[in-house]
Design a protein around this motif. Sequence first.
Motif, PDB file in Angstrom:
ATOM      1  N   ASN A  15       2.041   1.960  -3.361  1.00 47.61           N
ATOM      2  CA  ASN A  15       0.956   2.364  -4.272  1.00 47.61           C
ATOM      3  C   ASN A  15      -0.094   3.163  -3.487  1.00 47.61           C
ATOM      4  O   ASN A  15      -1.226   2.695  -3.284  1.00 47.61           O
ATOM      5  CB  ASN A  15       0.321   1.131  -4.912  1.00 47.61           C
ATOM      6  N   PRO A  16       0.248   4.358  -3.008  1.00 49.34           N
ATOM      7  CA  PRO A  16      -0.660   5.126  -2.143  1.00 49.34           C
ATOM      8  C   PRO A  16      -1.946   5.577  -2.827  1.00 49.34           C
ATOM      9  O   PRO A  16      -2.951   5.820  -2.155  1.00 49.34           O
ATOM     10  CB  PRO A  16       0.194   6.330  -1.729  1.00 49.34           C
ATOM     11  N   ASP A  17      -1.948   5.689  -4.148  1.00 47.33           N
ATOM     12  CA  ASP A  17      -3.129   6.193  -4.861  1.00 47.33           C
ATOM     13  C   ASP A  17      -4.092   5.083  -5.285  1.00 47.33           C
ATOM     14  O   ASP A  17      -5.122   5.365  -5.908  1.00 47.33           O
ATOM     15  CB  ASP A  17      -2.690   6.982  -6.107  1.00 47.33           C
ATOM     16  N   ILE A  18      -3.750   3.850  -4.973  1.00 52.04           N
ATOM     17  CA  ILE A  18      -4.586   2.723  -5.405  1.00 52.04           C
ATOM     18  C   ILE A  18      -5.296   2.120  -4.194  1.00 52.04           C
ATOM     19  O   ILE A  18      -4.663   1.814  -3.172  1.00 52.04           O
ATOM     20  CB  ILE A  18      -3.735   1.652  -6.114  1.00 52.04           C
ATOM     21  N   LYS A  19      -6.617   1.954  -4.318  1.00 49.98           N
ATOM     22  CA  LYS A  19      -7.392   1.324  -3.257  1.00 49.98           C
ATOM     23  C   LYS A  19      -7.374  -0.192  -3.454  1.00 49.98           C
ATOM     24  O   LYS A  19      -7.596  -0.675  -4.579  1.00 49.98           O
ATOM     25  CB  LYS A  19      -8.830   1.830  -3.270  1.00 49.98           C
ATOM     26  N   GLN A  67       0.831  -1.202   0.000  1.00 50.69           N
ATOM     27  CA  GLN A  67       0.000   0.000   0.000  1.00 50.69           C
ATOM     28  C   GLN A  67       0.868   1.255   0.000  1.00 50.69           C
ATOM     29  O   GLN A  67       0.545   2.262  -0.653  1.00 50.69           O
ATOM     30  CB  GLN A  67      -0.912  -0.008   1.231  1.00 50.69           C
ATOM     31  N   THR A  68       1.998   1.201   0.719  1.00 49.91           N
ATOM     32  CA  THR A  68       2.920   2.342   0.750  1.00 49.91           C
ATOM     33  C   THR A  68       3.523   2.595  -0.634  1.00 49.91           C
ATOM     34  O   THR A  68       3.714   3.747  -1.050  1.00 49.91           O
ATOM     35  CB  THR A  68       4.042   2.080   1.769  1.00 49.91           C
ATOM     36  N   THR A  85      -5.000  -2.256 -13.713  1.00 49.53           N
ATOM     37  CA  THR A  85      -4.255  -1.745 -12.559  1.00 49.53           C
ATOM     38  C   THR A  85      -2.831  -2.275 -12.587  1.00 49.53           C
ATOM     39  O   THR A  85      -2.597  -3.475 -12.756  1.00 49.53           O
ATOM     40  CB  THR A  85      -4.936  -2.167 -11.241  1.00 49.53           C
TER      41      THR A  85
END
Length: 232
Positions: free
Chosen positions: A165-169, A162-163, A178
């Motif tokens: 890819n901060p802009d991806i939920k 997640q770090t 994706t």
Amino acid sequence: MEDYRNPRPAEENSNIPMITLLVLVALVIALLYVGWQSMSDDTTKTEVVLSTPPKSDAMKGQEDADLVSAPVTEMPEEGAEKEDKKASTTVDESAKQDNKAKDEKVAEKKKEEAKKAEELAKTEKKTTEAPLKGTTFVHTVQSGETFYGIANRYHISKAALQTLNPDIKPEGIKVGITKLNVKVKAIHTVGPGDILRVVAQKYGVSKQLIMDANKKTKDLTERGEKLIIPLP
């Protein structure tokens, strides 16, 4: 022949009826006295009964209350009933012990799960705070993959992914669209004699991690193939 026996005196014969008469008179007097005494006792009892005052309503009510409040004496239980009661008590105690053991197991399991969650949270926190070292590899989401599954495939935590890819939920990833940045140790090009065991020893990771990262089910490689080497 003449009778020479001495005849009984006439006075003694005359005294016998007198004695008998006196005895009879004494008996009659004694009977009369006993009858009079009995009649006197009956009269006294009758006077006592007549002189006893009748019980009032308050006294009757008090007696009834005493009867109601009097403790009831329980009859002793028979031997069979005692045995049944004892057996029932034993069963109840056994059930309580079983329930207690189950509760202890559940509590212990919860403690273990909480401990694991705490350790995982600490690991993810450290991973988030300390950036991963290695080569950045771009992964395109494939069919059947999830955000968490991709993190496991490359042997990194979900927080680290997640770090990167901060802009991806995580719940919004799409197949074939994706693209995720993933940190790996290296990208290795297979050369002569590069079997998976040799490659794993070269990079200090397990052969199974290399197989998982490259979705291999067999220990086979091809010359010129690009192998993703995950972080150990």
